[in-house]
Design a protein around this motif. Structure first.
Motif, PDB file in Angstrom:
ATOM      1  N   VAL A  50      73.763  38.424  53.119  1.00 42.11           N
ATOM      2  CA  VAL A  50      73.891  39.877  53.170  1.00 42.11           C
ATOM      3  C   VAL A  50      72.550  40.504  53.529  1.00 42.11           C
ATOM      4  N   LYS A  51      72.626  41.698  54.090  1.00 39.09           N
ATOM      5  CA  LYS A  51      71.448  42.532  54.333  1.00 39.09           C
ATOM      6  C   LYS A  51      71.495  43.624  53.275  1.00 39.09           C
ATOM      7  N   ILE A  52      70.401  43.823  52.577  1.00 41.37           N
ATOM      8  CA  ILE A  52      70.393  44.767  51.470  1.00 41.37           C
ATOM      9  C   ILE A  52      69.466  45.933  51.779  1.00 41.37           C
ATOM     10  N   VAL A  53      69.986  47.146  51.589  1.00 41.35           N
ATOM     11  CA  VAL A  53      69.183  48.368  51.643  1.00 41.35           C
ATOM     12  C   VAL A  53      69.208  48.926  50.233  1.00 41.35           C
ATOM     13  N   ALA A  54      68.046  49.036  49.606  1.00 36.41           N
ATOM     14  CA  ALA A  54      67.980  49.446  48.200  1.00 36.41           C
ATOM     15  C   ALA A  54      67.010  50.609  48.031  1.00 36.41           C
ATOM     16  N   HIS A  55      67.465  51.626  47.340  1.00 34.48           N
ATOM     17  CA  HIS A  55      66.635  52.809  47.087  1.00 34.48           C
ATOM     18  C   HIS A  55      66.136  52.819  45.648  1.00 34.48           C
TER      19      HIS A  55
END
Length: 194
Positions: free
Chosen positions: A49-54
């Protein structure tokens, strides 16, 4: 596909019920993230998976990788993540609006922040978007996270990316950076790194 570790499933006799739980510590969120990643991989038939985390989500991702490893992760994009913790002032505000356990875990002198920063970063590509432009006491940052706290040591797989924004009396670049209409450059950076 957008998922959140703030949700969990509760089984009733006839169905599964989705419940929102925002009062846990970051270790619990990391375990939930594992379940979400496994589910996304199963549904998409992808190996990684590719994760974008804020913000705090970036700390959850780092803890997930410490516990479970990075074999399921293709790349990570952090947005305004307090990699080295939050200040005392932000912590005091966090306790009012957020989970006391999660706020405790994010303090700059917490056990969790210490654990995250004593181990090397994962070997996957990391794109670390850092907010700047807001004065925070004697530092600069995104109004919630200082630049110094958000920065990671750059290497072959770690890249810090700085984006300028503004803070107002009732708004912070930290949350506004997610608004595509106000800060399209943040969105463009995320798309470029995906």
């Amino acid at each position: 596909l957008k998922v959140s570790y703030f949700f969990d499933l509760y089984k009733e006799p006839d169905a599964l019920v989705l419940v929102q739980i925002k009062n846990e510590n970051l270790d619990t969120y990391a375990i939930r993230l594992k379940e979400l990643i496994d589910n996304v991989k199963y549904r998409t038939h992808k190996e990684k998976v590719k994760i974008v985390a804020h913000s705090m989500g970036g700390l959850v991702v780092r803890r997930y990788i410490q516990i479970f490893g990075d074999k399921d992760v293709d790349r990570i994009i952090f947005l305004g993540t307090p990699h080295h913790g939050i200040t005392e002032k932000v912590y005091n505000l966090c306790k009012v609006k957020g989970s006391k356990l999660a706020c405790r875990d994010m303090k700059s002198d917490s056990l969790l922040v210490n654990k995250l920063n004593r181990d090397p970063l994962p070997a996957v590509p990391i794109y670390n978007i850092i907010g700047a432009g807001c004065i925070m006491d004697a530092d600069e940052g995104d109004g919630v996270v200082t630049k110094q706290s958000a920065e990671l040591e750059e290497s072959n797989n770690v890249k810090n990316i700085y984006v300028n924004g503004t803070c107002g009396k009732l708004s912070y670049f930290h949350t506004d950076m997610l608004d595509i209409s106000r800060y399209p450059e943040v969105y463009e950076e995320v798309l470029k790194e995906l």
